[in-house]
Design a protein around this motif. Sequence first.
Motif, PDB file in Angstrom:
ATOM      1  N   SER A 145      -3.496   1.266  -4.071  1.00 12.68           N
ATOM      2  CA  SER A 145      -3.016   2.639  -4.255  1.00 12.68           C
ATOM      3  C   SER A 145      -4.118   3.614  -3.859  1.00 12.68           C
ATOM      4  O   SER A 145      -5.286   3.416  -4.201  1.00 12.68           O
ATOM      5  CB  SER A 145      -2.611   2.890  -5.708  1.00 12.68           C
TER       6      SER A 145
ATOM      7  N   SER B  11       0.837  -1.196   0.000  1.00 17.16           N
ATOM      8  CA  SER B  11       0.000   0.000   0.000  1.00 17.16           C
ATOM      9  C   SER B  11       0.871   1.245   0.000  1.00 17.16           C
ATOM     10  O   SER B  11       2.037   1.210   0.393  1.00 17.16           O
ATOM     11  CB  SER B  11      -0.913   0.021   1.234  1.00 17.16           C
ATOM     12  N   CYS B  12       0.291   2.327  -0.473  1.00 17.96           N
ATOM     13  CA  CYS B  12       0.876   3.645  -0.255  1.00 17.96           C
ATOM     14  C   CYS B  12       0.266   4.191   1.042  1.00 17.96           C
ATOM     15  O   CYS B  12      -0.552   3.531   1.668  1.00 17.96           O
ATOM     16  CB  CYS B  12       0.579   4.565  -1.438  1.00 17.96           C
TER      17      CYS B  12
ATOM     18  N   ILE C 294      -7.169   0.445  -6.888  1.00 20.55           N
ATOM     19  CA  ILE C 294      -6.798   1.854  -7.012  1.00 20.55           C
ATOM     20  C   ILE C 294      -7.985   2.707  -6.582  1.00 20.55           C
ATOM     21  O   ILE C 294      -9.106   2.513  -7.061  1.00 20.55           O
ATOM     22  CB  ILE C 294      -6.380   2.207  -8.448  1.00 20.55           C
TER      23      ILE C 294
ATOM     24  N   SER D 286      -5.906   3.866   1.758  1.00 22.92           N
ATOM     25  CA  SER D 286      -5.349   2.676   1.120  1.00 22.92           C
ATOM     26  C   SER D 286      -4.706   1.730   2.128  1.00 22.92           C
ATOM     27  O   SER D 286      -4.716   0.512   1.933  1.00 22.92           O
ATOM     28  CB  SER D 286      -4.327   3.082   0.055  1.00 22.92           C
TER      29      SER D 286
ATOM     30  N   GLU E  11      -0.823   5.897  -8.414  1.00 27.48           N
ATOM     31  CA  GLU E  11      -0.470   4.483  -8.441  1.00 27.48           C
ATOM     32  C   GLU E  11       0.891   4.171  -7.812  1.00 27.48           C
ATOM     33  O   GLU E  11       1.693   3.423  -8.362  1.00 27.48           O
ATOM     34  CB  GLU E  11      -0.484   3.983  -9.891  1.00 27.48           C
ATOM     35  N   CYS E  12       1.177   4.728  -6.657  1.00 28.69           N
ATOM     36  CA  CYS E  12       2.481   4.512  -6.024  1.00 28.69           C
ATOM     37  C   CYS E  12       2.677   3.079  -5.541  1.00 28.69           C
ATOM     38  O   CYS E  12       3.806   2.637  -5.372  1.00 28.69           O
ATOM     39  CB  CYS E  12       2.666   5.482  -4.857  1.00 28.69           C
ATOM     40  N   ALA E  13       1.604   2.352  -5.287  1.00 26.39           N
ATOM     41  CA  ALA E  13       1.737   0.973  -4.810  1.00 26.39           C
ATOM     42  C   ALA E  13       1.862  -0.028  -5.948  1.00 26.39           C
ATOM     43  O   ALA E  13       2.016  -1.221  -5.706  1.00 26.39           O
ATOM     44  CB  ALA E  13       0.545   0.602  -3.928  1.00 26.39           C
TER      45      ALA E  13
END
Length: 872
Positions: free
Chosen positions: A697, A658-659, A714, A672, A702-704
Amino acid sequence: MTATPEATEATPTIVLVGHGMVGQRFLEALAERGLTATHRVVVLCEEPRPAYDRVALTSYFSGKTPEDLSMTDLEFIATHGIELRVGDPAVSVDREAREVTARSGEVFAYDTLVLATGSYPFVPPVPGKDAEGCFVYRTIEDLLAIEEYAKSKAKVGAVVGGGLLGLEAAGALKGLGLTSHIVEFAPRLMPVQVDDGGGAALLRTIEEMGLSVHTGVGTQEILVDAEGAVTGMKLSDGSELAADMVVFSAGVRPRDQLARDCGLTVGERGGITVDEQCRTVADPHVFAIGECALASDGRVYGLVAPGYEQAETAAATIASDEASFTGADLSTKLKLLGVDVASFGDAHGTAEDCLDVVYSDSRAGLYKKLVIGRDGTLLGGILVGDADAYGTLKAFTGSVPPVSPESLVLPAGAGESVQLGPSALPDEAIVCSCHNVSKGTIRGAVTDHQCTTVPEVKKCTKAGTGCGSCVKVLGQLVNAELEASGVEVDKGLCGCFGQTREELYEIVHALRITTYQDLLDRHGREEARGGDGCEVCKPAVGSIIASLAPTIGASGYVLDGEQAALQDTNDHFLANLQKNGSYSVVPRIPGGEIAPEKLIVIGEIARDFGLYTKITGGQRIDMFGARVEQLPLIWARLVDAGFESGHAYGKSLRTVKSCVGQTWCRYGVQDSVRMAIDLELRYRGLRSPHKLKSAVSGCQRECAEAQSKDFGVIATANGWNLYVGGNGGATPRHADLLAQDLSDAELIRLIDRFLMFYIRTADRLERTSTWLERIPGGLDHVRDVVVHDSLGICDELEQLMRAHVAHYRDEWSETINDPEKLARFVSFVNAPDTPDPVVAFVPERDQMKPDLPLLSIGMRPAADVLEGSAQR
């Protein structure tokens, strides 16, 4: 490798203007005829990238990258010596001098000029059409601009046009989190492809998805604010529609200005006039193909299949072969916002004395119409909501089907429904319209060219490599031909079982079989019954029994009784075996969130047992270098601190990354971390055909990396988007969008169903990415089953998952509390207190690493070598 002619004044030159899908097919056709070996070939491409799949353009918003959409093999370009100049379009043609001038100023002399300039989007001439926030939907660059504006400046979007691209554009805006409207001047959506009945079925389904549709009205004006940015639309009925983004998708026009400027003949409504050989009527040295060409039958074709046929005709003519293009089939099969839409033949019933056979179920969003001649000939049809029969019905067009028309439109199980298979088709029936491949050609690929798989037949015939709508029929034909040829394809799991893994799952589930030996003795091959099985089927069956354990009454603990003997090495010791014979220990850290106290515990354990530590890509901490007899001691300390097994060793859920989400991040729109923790704790320990990875994310940034996971989530402003079938390993694959804007409960329910359906139907050691591409019907079928419950099994799938959640037990805790199980954790059975002398380490970067030279010679460690004990 094709020999490329050295460019000289005597070398004939072919200049291709435009490098879209049709232009690329023309280059391939030149190469197939050997013309790239005898001619200099120059391509002038306006866009900043080579040819890409414009048919699949909208898949960019489902995770595909521009590179994924590319249709250009640069090795092909280099091999054939093609001079490809991207971002350098032709700006003028001197037909008398036979020269083309590019935007760069360079001039190219030609012997043959081929225009493949395509089309441009039609934008209605309404006030405000050029305002900030107005876009067209045609190229990758258009999509990039739409995406950027939607994320920063828009909340409500309106699409002008309810045709194919208009519906795709509206779906894309919705996927970007915008409230979406569709404005269509005609009285129904997709007026070219479907009739009123089909349009009504399509309208109902699309409105149920949350899109607003306005038919029978036109756009009169784009409303703007003081800064010139879009604020809405004024419609022809006097109403106004609030919107801060407008996408024009109201059709296309032939791009023929270059031809007009150089004096070539064009049609009254546009299009470069050509003859049956695709040669312009005004100049025998100039050809036109694709959407810029007005064919000899008076049509401009906007589909890719006719464009391909024109490309092949032009290439053949240049090679002095006989070929002609006199018209093409306008049949299409589309997937719009998840809805199947297809039309073929005389879909609107324009033939004299024709009759309609119609089946309609407005509640289910189904509409099927066949147009039949007086003599029973199938003339055409329209399919909305269910187009599985498209390939077969289209191939029967122009002939009398062997069964009544009524039976062909009824759904399976209703009345006298009949599902005709491709084997009923005549050999001359065209299966692949994109490349004009007949059933007979496909059969010949199997019988004459020894093709035994769909990919081999695709490579041999090009069937299925265009729009892809024929792939299902293609697979059925290949299998039927193999069977007819006497080729027996053993689909069994291994030499012990003649059934597939999916079939074994159903047997275990239905008969409540709780042991491998019972399954082998009752359902194994005759020669395998009573035996010990093999290393293929034992872990596969062990996984099936473990995943169904709560339902069939078996123990879910993989080291219980017979189950222990079925496990691979990693599962056998509940840890990952490393190259020097030591093991790694990975405790679960749900969602990657960990308290400082637990971090300290991990550090103390690693220090006390002399373990190498590393942060994993799954947001966990991996401890390497544990000897087998140390594992229970390490687990005990971890369990006392509140940790449990992270199942890094099993074919099961690994992690849910996760982020930080909306709690900390200024871009986050949902929590998230909470969702990742909930998912990981729900699916922990779930045994499956292969490992499972996930991520959540908190926004579209979409960092994860959720779209590289087996199931990824997302966040959107309206809930959660669920992606499935991703893979970030050796064969990366972007996940596909399964459903969007889900509530927490809806998201968990769909993941439950998806995972249990995957476990039920996948092959042994098959990742979700491979399974999704292999399973008949692919993503569409999975969506039908998981989202729409087309098989009526969703209640069962949900119950299976509830049973798993209710009966979950931590395997480390189970082991350390059972003296009998602890007895297996020794290096030598006959000397349980003796450590393995080959497991030794040397220092590196303030930690340790395996002593690989020692490992290679198999000798006892020297005095200066750190043993894998608690010395550090």
